[in-house]
Design an enzyme around this catalytic site. Structure first.
Site, PDB file in Angstrom:
ATOM      1  N   LYS A 126      40.271  62.011  72.254  1.00 30.85           N
ATOM      2  CA  LYS A 126      41.281  61.767  71.669  1.00 30.85           C
ATOM      3  C   LYS A 126      42.457  62.540  72.244  1.00 30.85           C
ATOM      4  CE  LYS A 126      42.615  59.969  67.625  1.00 30.85           C
ATOM      5  NZ  LYS A 126      42.137  58.737  66.917  1.00 30.85           N
ATOM      6  N   ASP A 166      46.702  55.015  67.474  1.00 27.53           N
ATOM      7  CA  ASP A 166      46.275  55.881  66.263  1.00 27.53           C
ATOM      8  C   ASP A 166      47.531  55.955  65.390  1.00 27.53           C
ATOM      9  OD1 ASP A 166      44.028  57.596  64.757  1.00 27.53           O
ATOM     10  OD2 ASP A 166      45.673  58.890  64.839  1.00 27.53           O
TER      11      ASP A 166
HETATM   12  P1  NDP Z   1      49.860  53.983  61.283  1.00 28.30           P
HETATM   13  O1  NDP Z   1      50.757  54.767  61.993  1.00 28.30           O
HETATM   14  O2  NDP Z   1      49.838  52.583  61.384  1.00 28.30           O
HETATM   15  O3  NDP Z   1      49.874  54.398  59.686  1.00 28.30           O
HETATM   16  C1  NDP Z   1      49.910  55.631  59.110  1.00 28.30           C
HETATM   17  C2  NDP Z   1      50.207  55.621  57.650  1.00 28.30           C
HETATM   18  O4  NDP Z   1      49.998  56.835  57.089  1.00 28.30           O
HETATM   19  C3  NDP Z   1      51.750  55.230  57.257  1.00 28.30           C
HETATM   20  O5  NDP Z   1      51.876  54.473  56.129  1.00 28.30           O
HETATM   21  C4  NDP Z   1      52.271  56.737  57.398  1.00 28.30           C
HETATM   22  O6  NDP Z   1      53.808  56.944  56.722  1.00 28.30           O
HETATM   23  C5  NDP Z   1      51.140  57.352  56.757  1.00 28.30           C
HETATM   24  N1  NDP Z   1      51.173  58.685  56.874  1.00 28.30           N
HETATM   25  C6  NDP Z   1      51.141  59.159  58.271  1.00 28.30           C
HETATM   26  N2  NDP Z   1      51.041  60.424  58.440  1.00 28.30           N
HETATM   27  C7  NDP Z   1      51.418  61.035  57.094  1.00 28.30           C
HETATM   28  C8  NDP Z   1      51.463  62.394  56.458  1.00 28.30           C
HETATM   29  N3  NDP Z   1      51.635  63.601  57.030  1.00 28.30           N
HETATM   30  N4  NDP Z   1      51.721  62.119  55.089  1.00 28.30           N
HETATM   31  C9  NDP Z   1      51.799  61.131  54.376  1.00 28.30           C
HETATM   32  N5  NDP Z   1      51.641  59.910  55.044  1.00 28.30           N
HETATM   33  C10 NDP Z   1      51.418  59.896  56.221  1.00 28.30           C
HETATM   34  O7  NDP Z   1      48.644  54.557  61.414  1.00 28.30           O
HETATM   35  P2  NDP Z   1      46.964  54.087  61.351  1.00 28.30           P
HETATM   36  O8  NDP Z   1      47.166  53.047  60.107  1.00 28.30           O
HETATM   37  O9  NDP Z   1      46.419  53.419  62.684  1.00 28.30           O
HETATM   38  O10 NDP Z   1      46.094  55.273  61.055  1.00 28.30           O
HETATM   39  C11 NDP Z   1      45.697  55.819  59.682  1.00 28.30           C
HETATM   40  C12 NDP Z   1      44.707  56.668  59.702  1.00 28.30           C
HETATM   41  O11 NDP Z   1      43.501  55.830  60.147  1.00 28.30           O
HETATM   42  C13 NDP Z   1      44.715  57.979  60.454  1.00 28.30           C
HETATM   43  O12 NDP Z   1      43.762  58.869  60.017  1.00 28.30           O
HETATM   44  C14 NDP Z   1      44.054  57.474  61.781  1.00 28.30           C
HETATM   45  O13 NDP Z   1      43.537  58.314  62.600  1.00 28.30           O
HETATM   46  C15 NDP Z   1      42.756  56.586  61.107  1.00 28.30           C
HETATM   47  N6  NDP Z   1      42.174  55.461  61.870  1.00 28.30           N
HETATM   48  C16 NDP Z   1      42.892  54.624  62.620  1.00 28.30           C
HETATM   49  C17 NDP Z   1      42.319  53.627  63.397  1.00 28.30           C
HETATM   50  C18 NDP Z   1      43.121  52.298  63.968  1.00 28.30           C
HETATM   51  O14 NDP Z   1      42.438  51.533  64.517  1.00 28.30           O
HETATM   52  N7  NDP Z   1      44.254  52.495  63.832  1.00 28.30           N
HETATM   53  C19 NDP Z   1      40.711  53.570  63.644  1.00 28.30           C
HETATM   54  C20 NDP Z   1      40.260  54.729  62.952  1.00 28.30           C
HETATM   55  C21 NDP Z   1      41.007  55.521  62.120  1.00 28.30           C
HETATM   56  P3  NDP Z   1      55.044  56.816  57.528  1.00 28.30           P
HETATM   57  O15 NDP Z   1      54.938  55.764  58.240  1.00 28.30           O
HETATM   58  O16 NDP Z   1      56.043  57.310  56.457  1.00 28.30           O
HETATM   59  O17 NDP Z   1      54.623  57.916  58.640  1.00 28.30           O
END
Ligand code: NDP
Length: 444
Positions: A126, A166
């Site tokens: 990672k 991510d």
């Molecule tokens: P994105 O950046 O596309 O979206 C993240 C979302 O979560 C946004 O809505 C963001 O809001 C919100 N968010 C992020 N950090 C915080 C925080 N500290 N507090 C509140 N809201 C938060 O990321 P992903 O959708 O790709 O990833 C989401 C999760 O899924 C993570 O845990 C990631 O590790 C996991 N994941 C992702 C994969 C992938 O293929 N993308 C695969 C496996 C796991 P805002 O825009 O306001 O920051």
């Protein structure tokens, strides 16, 4: 003192300040006790747990870049190459102000078991940076990505380490990173996944984590005699994972009614309007206030709060530690029957325990969100063969992988007398393959 306790104590002493890393290690090692205790003498002699919990390599670097005002900015860059026993390091890059070594280590550690569960030949890694793409111009994001890759490219390659996206790293960032890698190395290879479709990306990769989450949830419910159709679903987040979880939930006949971002959350009793959500988040990169403004029946609330909405299924898809014991209590009291993690470690250990005790079906992220990395591995296969599969081909393979993952973790939980404990099942099934590969490869 048992071998597990000895290793946990050593790690707490040395890495106590890496809260998220210790949280992940404690959860995994605690649930592995049944396996470790059976092989205590051998694993201890081979220092297998120490080797599992210490990354093979951690690369830390500075990332200088120039903002639109001509000011030099400096961020921290990380790549933790955790374990390559079953394949090249594989795991995303996260760009978010909260990123530090402990967070990258927790994500890399989880990735080892997740990648093992996919059944594909990929090790765990990672990386990321405390850079925040939010509010930056495209030129600033490009400048940052180019500087980040100028250091990272020495350490990665299609057969050594293949990063992906991510939080904060989507198609735009992967494009800039890929371009700079190609320029520096002079090699056109599948060194990153999540690429644009014009330059080696896989169809269905964008959808894979969210879709995979729903395929696994559907199978988990089915095996417990429940049909997903007509169920009310509460989702947190509104990024890549959340959007495609909502899309697949709708396709399966369920009704997602919430989403959130770091500023607030939406409750839309009629069901989330997916086109509107995509327009706001994928095209405009705007806030959820715009969703409520465009949809009179929807409510916008500041802060966090989606878990108070009564639901059948809860899907935390935003970030780590976003579902606490008080949220778990509300979910259980409101009749929630299943929680499946789309994000990595969104549920605290106490909240997980509470939900399991209340008989709520609970699937940990390392199993339920593995569809993203599994499809990344399918992207690597297509790149090596220099061909592209159709959307249906990739989606069918994804569905098959998710169904297999569920049955593997279910069987592992039963084999060790922990039926229905999918947390233990996932940790055990993921661990055994990696542990056996490590044993076979000697002391490395
Ligand atoms: P994105 O950046 O596309 O979206 C993240 C979302 O979560 C946004 O809505 C963001 O809001 C919100 N968010 C992020 N950090 C915080 C925080 N500290 N507090 C509140 N809201 C938060 O990321 P992903 O959708 O790709 O990833 C989401 C999760 O899924 C993570 O845990 C990631 O590790 C996991 N994941 C992702 C994969 C992938 O293929 N993308 C695969 C496996 C796991 P805002 O825009 O306001 O920051």
């Amino acid at each position: 003192m048992s071998y597990v306790d000895r290793v946990l104590n050593q790690l707490r002493e040395r890495h106590g300040e890496q809260k998220e890393f210790m949280q992940a290690v404690e959860e995994v090692l605690e649930s592995l006790r049944v396996v470790i205790d059976e092989n205590e003498e051998e694993y201890s002699r081979l220092a297998l747990l120490e080797r599992l919990c210490i990354p093979e390599r951690s690369v830390l670097f500075r990332v200088p870049w120039i903002d639109d005002k001509g000011q030099v900015q400096v961020n921290y860059g990380y790549r933790v190459q955790f374990n390559s026993a079953i394949g090249p390091y594989k795991g995303g890059l996260r760009f978010h102000p909260s990123v530090n070594l402990g967070i990258i280590k927790f994500l890399g550690f989880e990735q080892i078991f997740k990648n093992s569960l996919t059944g594909l030949p990929i090790g765990g890694g990672k990386g990321g940076s405390n850079f925040d793409p939010k509010g930056k111009s495209d030129r600033e994001v490009m400048a940052f990505c180019q500087s980040f890759m100028t250091e990272l490219w020495k350490h990665i390659g299609a057969d050594t380490d293949v990063p992906a996206g991510d939080i904060g790293v989507g198609a735009r960032e992967i494009g800039y990173l890929f371009g700079q890698y190609k320029r520096l190395s002079g090699v056109y290879e599948g060194v990153l996944t999540g690429k644009g479709l014009e330059f080696g990306g896989s169809l269905a990769r964008k959808e894979a984590t969210g879709y995979g989450l729903l395929y696994l949830t559907e199978e988990m419910l089915k095996c417990n005699g429940i049909d997903i159709e007509g169920k009310t679903v509460v989702v947190s987040g509104s990024g890549n994972v959340a959007i495609y979880a909502i899309e697949k939930a709708l396709q399966l006949g369920a009704k997602p009614v919430t989403c959130s971002d770091s500023a607030g959350w939406i409750y839309d009793p009629e069901g989330i309007d997916l086109d509107l959500l995509k327009e706001i988040k994928e095209e405009k990169r705007a806030r959820l206030t715009e969703y409520a403004a465009a949809r009179p029946g929807a409510q916008y609330h500041e802060g966090r709060g989606v878990w108070q909405i009564p639901c059948d299924i809860a899907l935390p898809c935003a970030t780590q530690n976003e579902l606490f014991p008080e949220d778990a209590e509300m979910l259980a009291a409101n009749g929630c029957i299943a929680v499946a993690e789309g994000a990595n470690m969104p549920t605290t250990r106490e909240a997980t325990k509470y939900l399991q005790e209340k008989g709520v079906l609970f699937c940990p992220g390392k199993a339920s969100n593995a569809g993203g990395v599994a499809t990344s591995a399918l992207e690597m296969s297509q790149n090596s063969e220099r061909i592209s599969w159709s959307f249906e081909d990739v989606d069918n393979k994804l569905r098959e992988i998710m169904i297999n993952i569920f049955h593997n973790i279910d069987e592992a939980s039963k084999k060790y007398g922990l039926e229905g404990d999918y947390v233990a099942g996932a940790n055990i099934a993921g661990f055994l393959k990696v542990a056996n590969a490590m044993k076979s490869q000697g002391v490395v």
